[in-house]
Scaffold this motif. Structure first.
Motif, PDB file in Angstrom:
ATOM      1  N   VAL A 191     -62.531  24.458 -44.243  1.00  0.00           N
ATOM      2  CA  VAL A 191     -62.359  24.658 -43.706  1.00  0.00           C
ATOM      3  C   VAL A 191     -62.671  25.883 -44.257  1.00  0.00           C
ATOM      4  O   VAL A 191     -61.191  26.272 -44.706  1.00  0.00           O
ATOM      5  N   ILE A 192     -62.834  26.938 -43.619  1.00  0.00           N
ATOM      6  CA  ILE A 192     -62.739  28.347 -43.842  1.00  0.00           C
ATOM      7  C   ILE A 192     -61.750  28.874 -42.731  1.00  0.00           C
ATOM      8  O   ILE A 192     -62.664  29.652 -41.248  1.00  0.00           O
ATOM      9  N   ASP A 193     -60.695  29.224 -42.738  1.00  0.00           N
ATOM     10  CA  ASP A 193     -59.997  30.670 -41.510  1.00  0.00           C
ATOM     11  C   ASP A 193     -59.744  29.707 -39.950  1.00  0.00           C
ATOM     12  O   ASP A 193     -61.026  30.407 -38.885  1.00  0.00           O
ATOM     13  N   GLY A 194     -60.243  27.940 -40.130  1.00  0.00           N
ATOM     14  CA  GLY A 194     -59.820  27.429 -39.216  1.00  0.00           C
ATOM     15  C   GLY A 194     -61.273  26.649 -39.020  1.00  0.00           C
ATOM     16  O   GLY A 194     -61.329  26.327 -37.777  1.00  0.00           O
ATOM     17  N   HIS A 195     -62.159  27.112 -39.134  1.00  0.00           N
ATOM     18  CA  HIS A 195     -63.422  27.300 -38.773  1.00  0.00           C
ATOM     19  C   HIS A 195     -64.044  25.855 -39.626  1.00  0.00           C
ATOM     20  O   HIS A 195     -64.207  26.322 -41.170  1.00  0.00           O
ATOM     21  N   ALA A 196     -64.811  24.727 -39.268  1.00  0.00           N
ATOM     22  CA  ALA A 196     -65.294  23.534 -40.030  1.00  0.00           C
ATOM     23  C   ALA A 196     -66.360  24.092 -40.400  1.00  0.00           C
ATOM     24  O   ALA A 196     -67.895  24.003 -39.543  1.00  0.00           O
ATOM     25  N   PHE A 197     -66.873  22.845 -41.588  1.00  0.00           N
ATOM     26  CA  PHE A 197     -68.339  23.340 -41.864  1.00  0.00           C
ATOM     27  C   PHE A 197     -68.694  21.794 -42.519  1.00  0.00           C
ATOM     28  O   PHE A 197     -68.246  21.733 -43.817  1.00  0.00           O
ATOM     29  N   ALA A 198     -70.514  21.462 -42.718  1.00  0.00           N
ATOM     30  CA  ALA A 198     -70.430  20.930 -43.762  1.00  0.00           C
ATOM     31  C   ALA A 198     -71.985  20.986 -44.094  1.00  0.00           C
ATOM     32  O   ALA A 198     -72.612  21.646 -43.804  1.00  0.00           O
ATOM     33  N   ARG A 199     -72.135  20.376 -44.725  1.00  0.00           N
ATOM     34  CA  ARG A 199     -73.165  20.747 -45.405  1.00  0.00           C
ATOM     35  C   ARG A 199     -74.947  20.216 -44.624  1.00  0.00           C
ATOM     36  O   ARG A 199     -75.522  20.497 -45.857  1.00  0.00           O
ATOM     37  N   ASP A 200     -74.757  19.140 -44.176  1.00  0.00           N
ATOM     38  CA  ASP A 200     -75.526  19.227 -43.047  1.00  0.00           C
ATOM     39  C   ASP A 200     -76.232  20.565 -41.866  1.00  0.00           C
ATOM     40  O   ASP A 200     -76.666  20.276 -41.290  1.00  0.00           O
ATOM     41  N   GLY A 201     -74.671  20.818 -42.104  1.00  0.00           N
ATOM     42  CA  GLY A 201     -74.585  21.500 -40.587  1.00  0.00           C
ATOM     43  C   GLY A 201     -73.992  20.905 -39.399  1.00  0.00           C
ATOM     44  O   GLY A 201     -73.515  21.519 -38.652  1.00  0.00           O
ATOM     45  N   VAL A 202     -73.745  19.374 -39.753  1.00  0.00           N
ATOM     46  CA  VAL A 202     -73.077  18.571 -38.674  1.00  0.00           C
ATOM     47  C   VAL A 202     -71.920  18.272 -38.808  1.00  0.00           C
ATOM     48  O   VAL A 202     -71.614  17.344 -39.494  1.00  0.00           O
ATOM     49  N   VAL A 203     -71.183  18.881 -37.485  1.00  0.00           N
ATOM     50  CA  VAL A 203     -69.536  18.753 -38.523  1.00  0.00           C
ATOM     51  C   VAL A 203     -69.062  18.241 -36.830  1.00  0.00           C
ATOM     52  O   VAL A 203     -69.117  18.274 -35.526  1.00  0.00           O
ATOM     53  N   GLN A 205     -66.501  16.539 -34.443  1.00  0.00           N
ATOM     54  CA  GLN A 205     -65.622  16.593 -33.299  1.00  0.00           C
ATOM     55  C   GLN A 205     -63.954  16.434 -34.172  1.00  0.00           C
ATOM     56  O   GLN A 205     -63.096  17.698 -33.779  1.00  0.00           O
ATOM     57  N   VAL A 206     -63.840  15.232 -34.155  1.00  0.00           N
ATOM     58  CA  VAL A 206     -62.749  14.854 -34.989  1.00  0.00           C
ATOM     59  C   VAL A 206     -62.389  16.335 -36.458  1.00  0.00           C
ATOM     60  O   VAL A 206     -61.130  16.561 -36.454  1.00  0.00           O
ATOM     61  N   VAL A 207     -62.825  16.816 -36.838  1.00  0.00           N
ATOM     62  CA  VAL A 207     -63.213  17.605 -37.817  1.00  0.00           C
ATOM     63  C   VAL A 207     -62.777  18.785 -37.333  1.00  0.00           C
ATOM     64  O   VAL A 207     -61.674  19.620 -37.960  1.00  0.00           O
ATOM     65  N   ARG A 208     -63.199  19.144 -36.383  1.00  0.00           N
ATOM     66  CA  ARG A 208     -62.814  20.625 -36.065  1.00  0.00           C
ATOM     67  C   ARG A 208     -61.891  20.322 -35.444  1.00  0.00           C
ATOM     68  O   ARG A 208     -61.033  21.498 -35.387  1.00  0.00           O
TER      69      ARG A 208
END
Length: 260
Positions: A191-203, A205-208
């Motif tokens: 998570v960078i500045d409140g935005h969640a990221f995944a290695r495959d681009g699929v995040v 909703q619970v992580v968000r």
């Protein structure tokens, strides 16, 4: 943004081997990087090469350190006229489980917190959990014995082994309710500045949702699937000292340098 990596203990002009791939990827992304000797830092001396530019926003990528040591790193960076992107309070918040637990309690196993010298059998007598996962505020026991206690009477044994093998119990003791989880499904998000990221681009909703609850500019989120299908939060960590796990260096560099 300016990255700060530990140098190779035997070759000061090169990054530590554990971070070499990431260091190269960050530089290829156009991010300026400096190196410093971690051993000298622990001895009270800090010198970054090349020097950190004044007014730079610095992100550390290196070995885990205690919150007190991080305060010293923050002061060292400040002496160069720069600022760590993550403040000491923010570092501690993600580094110690009790700090973030309340904000994410619904997503993670039930946890109780104790001092090192607590009588665990007495304190946990009313828990009646199917099992107990034992760790200090930062790490679990990684020997063959593992951190799972089948009964409350094994909790003290695990705490003693953590102290024996790690040299200390950092912060205090966390005892977590054992849940039926599928360890092979574990995935790390950043998570960078409140935005969640995944290695495959699929995040998921619970992580968000988790990303909006934690006050830190850069942290990691470890999720695992429960046998019932839900995703469960098993760990939060400061992003600066969280390894990439399955993340390719190039993907990590892309996310950290551009936030996309």
């Amino acid at each position: 943004m300016h990255l700060l990596f530990p140098s190779d203990p035997f070759a000061a002009a090169s990054p530590d081997e554990a971070y070499a791939e990431e260091y190269d990827a960050m530089r290829m992304s156009g991010v300026q990087c400096s190196l410093f000797c971690f051993e000298e830092f622990e001895a009270g001396r800090f010198k970054a090469k090349p020097a950190i530019p004044p007014n730079a926003e610095v992100v550390y990528r290196g070995w885990m350190m205690t919150p007190d040591a991080y305060v010293k790193l923050s002061s060292a960076v400040a002496s160069a006229g720069a600022t760590l992107r993550t403040s000491p309070d923010e570092y501690r918040h993600c580094h110690y489980l009790p700090e973030w637990y309340a904000s994410c309690q619904e997503f993670t196993p039930e946890t109780r917190f104790f001092a090192r010298d607590s009588n665990f059998a007495v304190e946990l007598a009313d828990a009646n959990w199917p099992g107990y996962f034992v760790k200090d505020y930062v790490k679990s026991l990684t020997t063959a014995r593992g951190s799972v206690a089948a009964s409350i009477h094994e909790v003290g044994e695990i705490v003693s082994l953590i102290e024996q093998y790690r040299g200390q119990v950092e912060g205090g003791v966390c005892v977590r309710r054992l849940e039926s989880l599928l360890p092979e499904t574990e995935e790390r998000y950043f998570v960078i500045d409140g935005h969640a990221f995944a290695r495959d681009g699929v995040v998921p909703q619970v992580v968000r949702d988790i990303a909006t609850r934690v006050s830190s500019p850069f942290f990691s989120v470890d999720m695992v699937q429960a046998e019932g299908g839900d995703l469960r939060l098993i760990e939060l960590g400061d992003g600066q000292v969280s390894d990439r796990k399955k993340w390719p260096a190039a993907r990590f560099a892309q996310v950290l340098s551009a936030g996309k």
